[in-house]
Design a protein around this motif. Structure first.
Motif, PDB file in Angstrom:
ATOM      1  N   PRO A 192       0.833  -1.213   0.000  1.00  0.00           N
ATOM      2  CA  PRO A 192       0.000   0.000   0.000  1.00  0.00           C
ATOM      3  C   PRO A 192       0.861   1.254   0.000  1.00  0.00           C
ATOM      4  CG  PRO A 192      -0.755  -1.577   1.657  1.00  0.00           C
ATOM      5  CD  PRO A 192       0.568  -2.073   1.160  1.00  0.00           C
ATOM      6  N   LYS A 193       0.292   2.337  -0.529  1.00  0.00           N
ATOM      7  CA  LYS A 193       0.998   3.619  -0.585  1.00  0.00           C
ATOM      8  C   LYS A 193       0.229   4.652   0.229  1.00  0.00           C
ATOM      9  CE  LYS A 193       0.963   3.360  -5.106  1.00  0.00           C
ATOM     10  NZ  LYS A 193       1.146   3.632  -6.550  1.00  0.00           N
ATOM     11  N   GLY A 194       0.981   5.502   0.936  1.00  0.00           N
ATOM     12  CA  GLY A 194       0.354   6.487   1.805  1.00  0.00           C
ATOM     13  C   GLY A 194      -0.039   7.748   1.072  1.00  0.00           C
ATOM     14  N   VAL A 195      -1.227   8.259   1.397  1.00  0.00           N
ATOM     15  CA  VAL A 195      -1.712   9.524   0.852  1.00  0.00           C
ATOM     16  C   VAL A 195      -1.866  10.477   2.033  1.00  0.00           C
ATOM     17  CG1 VAL A 195      -3.546  10.680  -0.430  1.00  0.00           C
ATOM     18  CG2 VAL A 195      -2.907   8.326  -1.011  1.00  0.00           C
ATOM     19  N   LEU A 196      -1.106  11.557   2.005  1.00  0.00           N
ATOM     20  CA  LEU A 196      -0.997  12.465   3.140  1.00  0.00           C
ATOM     21  C   LEU A 196      -1.788  13.740   2.867  1.00  0.00           C
ATOM     22  CD1 LEU A 196       0.534  12.643   5.890  1.00  0.00           C
ATOM     23  CD2 LEU A 196       2.372  13.815   4.663  1.00  0.00           C
ATOM     24  N   TYR A 197      -2.906  13.898   3.570  1.00  0.00           N
ATOM     25  CA  TYR A 197      -3.782  15.059   3.371  1.00  0.00           C
ATOM     26  C   TYR A 197      -3.319  16.227   4.240  1.00  0.00           C
ATOM     27  CZ  TYR A 197      -6.605  11.082   1.849  1.00  0.00           C
ATOM     28  OH  TYR A 197      -7.029   9.920   1.241  1.00  0.00           O
ATOM     29  N   SER A 198      -3.644  17.428   3.806  1.00  0.00           N
ATOM     30  CA  SER A 198      -3.323  18.626   4.587  1.00  0.00           C
ATOM     31  C   SER A 198      -4.595  19.195   5.201  1.00  0.00           C
ATOM     32  CB  SER A 198      -2.666  19.680   3.693  1.00  0.00           C
ATOM     33  OG  SER A 198      -3.613  20.190   2.749  1.00  0.00           O
ATOM     34  N   HIS A 199      -4.411  20.109   6.167  1.00  0.00           N
ATOM     35  CA  HIS A 199      -5.571  20.809   6.737  1.00  0.00           C
ATOM     36  C   HIS A 199      -6.307  21.557   5.630  1.00  0.00           C
ATOM     37  CE1 HIS A 199      -4.879  20.375  11.151  1.00  0.00           C
ATOM     38  NE2 HIS A 199      -3.667  20.060  10.725  1.00  0.00           N
ATOM     39  N   ARG A 200      -5.570  22.234   4.782  1.00  0.00           N
ATOM     40  CA  ARG A 200      -6.189  23.008   3.709  1.00  0.00           C
ATOM     41  C   ARG A 200      -6.998  22.111   2.773  1.00  0.00           C
ATOM     42  NH1 ARG A 200      -5.786  27.466   0.250  1.00  0.00           N
ATOM     43  NH2 ARG A 200      -5.898  26.898  -1.962  1.00  0.00           N
ATOM     44  N   SER A 201      -6.395  21.024   2.318  1.00  0.00           N
ATOM     45  CA  SER A 201      -7.111  20.158   1.380  1.00  0.00           C
ATOM     46  C   SER A 201      -8.357  19.564   2.023  1.00  0.00           C
ATOM     47  CB  SER A 201      -6.187  19.042   0.871  1.00  0.00           C
ATOM     48  OG  SER A 201      -5.922  18.069   1.868  1.00  0.00           O
ATOM     49  N   THR A 202      -8.267  19.231   3.309  1.00  0.00           N
ATOM     50  CA  THR A 202      -9.412  18.637   4.007  1.00  0.00           C
ATOM     51  C   THR A 202     -10.553  19.634   4.164  1.00  0.00           C
ATOM     52  OG1 THR A 202      -7.940  17.140   5.209  1.00  0.00           O
ATOM     53  CG2 THR A 202     -10.137  17.493   6.141  1.00  0.00           C
ATOM     54  N   LEU A 203     -10.233  20.882   4.507  1.00  0.00           N
ATOM     55  CA  LEU A 203     -11.282  21.903   4.647  1.00  0.00           C
ATOM     56  C   LEU A 203     -11.942  22.187   3.311  1.00  0.00           C
ATOM     57  CD1 LEU A 203     -12.186  23.708   7.193  1.00  0.00           C
ATOM     58  CD2 LEU A 203     -10.222  22.200   7.504  1.00  0.00           C
ATOM     59  N   LEU A 204     -11.147  22.325   2.259  1.00  0.00           N
ATOM     60  CA  LEU A 204     -11.725  22.591   0.944  1.00  0.00           C
ATOM     61  C   LEU A 204     -12.568  21.404   0.470  1.00  0.00           C
ATOM     62  CD1 LEU A 204      -8.723  24.374  -0.824  1.00  0.00           C
ATOM     63  CD2 LEU A 204     -10.812  25.428   0.089  1.00  0.00           C
ATOM     64  N   HIS A 205     -12.111  20.203   0.755  1.00  0.00           N
ATOM     65  CA  HIS A 205     -12.895  19.012   0.407  1.00  0.00           C
ATOM     66  C   HIS A 205     -14.214  18.994   1.175  1.00  0.00           C
ATOM     67  CE1 HIS A 205     -13.973  14.656   0.673  1.00  0.00           C
ATOM     68  NE2 HIS A 205     -13.626  14.680  -0.599  1.00  0.00           N
ATOM     69  N   SER A 206     -14.197  19.430   2.423  1.00  0.00           N
ATOM     70  CA  SER A 206     -15.433  19.483   3.220  1.00  0.00           C
ATOM     71  C   SER A 206     -16.438  20.447   2.598  1.00  0.00           C
ATOM     72  CB  SER A 206     -15.117  19.907   4.660  1.00  0.00           C
ATOM     73  OG  SER A 206     -14.247  18.984   5.272  1.00  0.00           O
ATOM     74  N   TYR A 207     -15.955  21.603   2.168  1.00  0.00           N
ATOM     75  CA  TYR A 207     -16.833  22.514   1.428  1.00  0.00           C
ATOM     76  C   TYR A 207     -17.377  21.819   0.183  1.00  0.00           C
ATOM     77  CZ  TYR A 207     -15.660  26.889   3.935  1.00  0.00           C
ATOM     78  OH  TYR A 207     -15.542  27.893   4.861  1.00  0.00           O
ATOM     79  N   GLY A 208     -16.481  21.145  -0.546  1.00  0.00           N
ATOM     80  CA  GLY A 208     -16.870  20.541  -1.809  1.00  0.00           C
ATOM     81  C   GLY A 208     -17.960  19.494  -1.671  1.00  0.00           C
ATOM     82  N   ILE A 209     -17.849  18.605  -0.672  1.00  0.00           N
ATOM     83  CA  ILE A 209     -18.857  17.553  -0.561  1.00  0.00           C
ATOM     84  C   ILE A 209     -20.165  18.061   0.034  1.00  0.00           C
ATOM     85  CG2 ILE A 209     -17.113  15.741  -0.388  1.00  0.00           C
ATOM     86  CD1 ILE A 209     -17.721  15.475   2.551  1.00  0.00           C
ATOM     87  N   SER A 210     -20.128  19.205   0.707  1.00  0.00           N
ATOM     88  CA  SER A 210     -21.350  19.744   1.310  1.00  0.00           C
ATOM     89  C   SER A 210     -22.232  20.480   0.312  1.00  0.00           C
ATOM     90  CB  SER A 210     -20.992  20.689   2.463  1.00  0.00           C
ATOM     91  OG  SER A 210     -20.262  20.021   3.463  1.00  0.00           O
ATOM     92  N   LEU A 211     -21.684  20.875  -0.833  1.00  0.00           N
ATOM     93  CA  LEU A 211     -22.432  21.670  -1.806  1.00  0.00           C
ATOM     94  C   LEU A 211     -23.711  20.963  -2.268  1.00  0.00           C
ATOM     95  CD1 LEU A 211     -19.489  22.898  -4.058  1.00  0.00           C
ATOM     96  CD2 LEU A 211     -20.908  24.338  -2.581  1.00  0.00           C
ATOM     97  N   PRO A 212     -24.742  21.727  -2.612  1.00  0.00           N
ATOM     98  CA  PRO A 212     -25.990  21.111  -3.102  1.00  0.00           C
ATOM     99  C   PRO A 212     -25.791  20.192  -4.297  1.00  0.00           C
ATOM    100  CG  PRO A 212     -26.346  23.419  -2.604  1.00  0.00           C
ATOM    101  CD  PRO A 212     -24.873  23.179  -2.473  1.00  0.00           C
TER     102      PRO A 212
END
Length: 544
Positions: A192-212
């Motif tokens: 397996p390979k590790g994928v390292l998320y950042s605070h910024r990417s996680t917050l922007l992703h949270s906005y993205g999945i919440s959109l209508p």
């Protein structure tokens, strides 16, 4: 000239602070490993997260140290997430269904200093502990238990640790590009390979999945993330739930259909998320119990293609809209979600259903394109017909794997997903197959996904996988590995005849093999690699 606006770093700690301040009394329902239910709220989750952040600091951990979690979806796991990432550590979620060898590799590769685990995984921890020289602390996400201590003398207990700490903790103001969490790919080929998320990417992703036009999340929702928190961070839903103030219903280890039906009906769940195999169990249990799943107005299907029959059943029998989504560990995971546009209201019900079977379109924040499978760099038209290698770029897409210096991107900065797909002019994505699962027969390509979906439309098929089997004349031919519903008398010829008027004659599978079970990965995906190893030569034994 710079703008004259405030700057605040996008940090995961701001999510839990917001949820506590403005949605503090919103319930968090949790099923424990012993089957009992717990009820807390966002304010208490935030308080315990601060207590646990103090406890982790007392253990001598420093910023960017990795803390592994091996746990089900429950409130203690949720609290630990915010404590770890919010305090500047890296939350490393681990799939407990991995082989011990893979688990050992992952923990050592990540250099985890702490392992947090649910009591149900104690045998796993005891079995691998001697192979984890860098792990300094083992924390059980339960109240003190002598039986656990007897088998793991150095264990510390979560409830003891937070009880000894202050509820006051000042979240550090971190660089928003600092690492926040770490997930490893399934590793079906190689480690397996590790994928390292950042605070910024996680917050922007949270906005993205919440959109209508994505998952359409809000404070009115009661959300049931059946997808485990160790599977791409439960698709980001615990973060988005804090952002919008949703009620969370965390299912613990009970992911069988009957348990999920009970949770949906008892707690009035409005939106649930999981892979197709989960929904097959849910639909069977709902039918058996007579439940109408009255509160659930939508479900999200990801991880694998949604069978057409499943989408139809949810809509026609339960008045539940299915949001077909696509993503992967490297994309945080949201890459697209299927929400129709205004102009699609003019379509017939059949045309709408056909459109909903696609994986949808990308939200703002990511972009998709198709590259030629043969030439690699040539871009292909978005005409809804032409297929090619699906590539993606955006704010929450991987740039390089954890511990690797080389880029994971193409020369012009896109990530190649390994999927074969088409795009139309509106951006609707249709995944034909994983490139490794396509079947090349006599020089022509056949989609295993299309053949699987057709098999799943048969009322007597519970699950089906289609693999490429070696053939002495045509190189490869499709073979169906299928599970029948209980008491079915369906024959091989009857299932093959079912394909007759639905695909070109040369695409009809050569053989059907009925089995009692189909191997699944830890995230509920069919293990076609295992099936190919077992059945890949079955046609070589037959006459040409």
């Amino acid at each position: 000239m710079l703008g004259r606006m405030m700057y605040q770093p996008l940090l995961i700690s701001s999510l839990i602070e917001h949820a506590a301040r403005y949605h503090g009394d919103t319930p968090i329902i949790s099923k424990n490993t012993d089957g009992s239910m717990s009820s807390t709220d966002w304010a208490a989750v935030a308080e315990n997260a601060k207590r646990f952040a103090n406890a982790l600091q007392a253990l001598g951990l420093e910023q960017s140290d990795r803390v592994a979690t091996i746990a089900w979806n429950n409130h203690r796991h949720l609290e630990s997430w915010y404590a770890i990432s919010g305090s500047g550590l890296v939350c490393h979620t681990i799939n407990p269904r991995l082989f011990p060898e893979q688990l050992i590799f992952i923990i050592n590769d990540a250099q985890d200093r702490v392992v947090i685990f649910d009591k149900t995984f104690l045998p796993l921890i005891v079995g691998v502990k001697q192979h984890l020289p860098q792990v300094e602390h083992f924390i059980c996400l339960d109240a003190p238990d002598d039986a656990v201590r007897e088998k793991l003398p150095e264990v510390q207990f979560y409830d003891d640790l937070i009880a000894a700490q202050s509820k006051t903790f000042d979240w550090p103001e971190l660089d928003e590009n600092m690492a926040s969490s770490l997930c490893y790919t399934s590793g079906t080929t190689g480690n397996p390979k590790g994928v390292l998320y950042s605070h910024r990417s996680t917050l922007l992703h949270s906005y993205g999945i919440s959109l209508p036009d994505s998952l359409n999340l809000s404070a009115k929702d009661v959300m049931l993330p059946v997808v485990p928190m160790f599977h791409v961070n439960a698709w980001g839903t615990p973060y988005a739930a804090a952002m919008v103030g949703s009620t969370l219903v965390l299912p613990g280890p009970g992911l069988d259909g009957a348990s999920l039906v009970q949770l949906i009906d008892n707690y009035k769940v409005t939106v649930a998320l999981g892979v197709p195999t989960i929904w097959q169990g849910l639909l069977a249990a709902a039918k058996q119990s007579g439940s109408t799943l009255e509160s659930m107005n939508r479900n999200v299907v990801g991880g694998s293609a949604c069978p057409p029959a499943m989408l139809k059943t949810f809509k026609e029998q339960y008045n539940c809209d299915t949001i077909h989504a696509w993503g992967m560990t490297e994309t945080s995971p949201l890459g697209s979600a299927n929400q129709l546009k205004a102009k699609h209201e003019l379509l017939s019900p059949e045309e709408k259903t056909q459109l909903r079977l696609s994986q949808g379109r990308p939200p703002f924040g990511v972009d998709l394109r198709l590259a030629s499978a043969e030439k690699g760099t040539d871009l292909l038209p978005r005409d809804g017909q032409t297929t090619g290698n699906l590539q993606i770029k955006g704010h929450w897409i991987i740039e390089r794997y954890f511990g690797k210096e080389e880029s994971a991107l193409t020369s012009d900065g896109w990530f190649d997903t390994g999927d074969i797909a088409s795009l139309n002019s509106d951006g609707f994505l249709h995944i034909s197959d994983r490139s490794k699962d396509l079947i090349k027969s006599g020089g022509e390509w056949i989609s295993s996904v299309e053949l699987e979906n057709l098999a799943m439309c048969h009322p007597e098929i519970a699950m089906a996988a289609v693999i490429a089997a070696s053939h002495p004349k045509w190189d490869e031919r499709p073979v169906v590995i299928a599970m029948k519903v209980p008491d079915s008398q369906l024959t091989e010829n009857e299932l093959l005849d079912y394909y007759a008027d639905k695909v070109a004659k040369w695409q009809i599978p050569d053989k059907v093999i009925f089995v009692d079970s189909i191997p699944l990965s830890g995230t509920g995906k069919m293990l076609k690699k295992d099936l190919r190893e077992q059945y890949g030569q079955v046609l070589m034994e037959a006459p040409v």
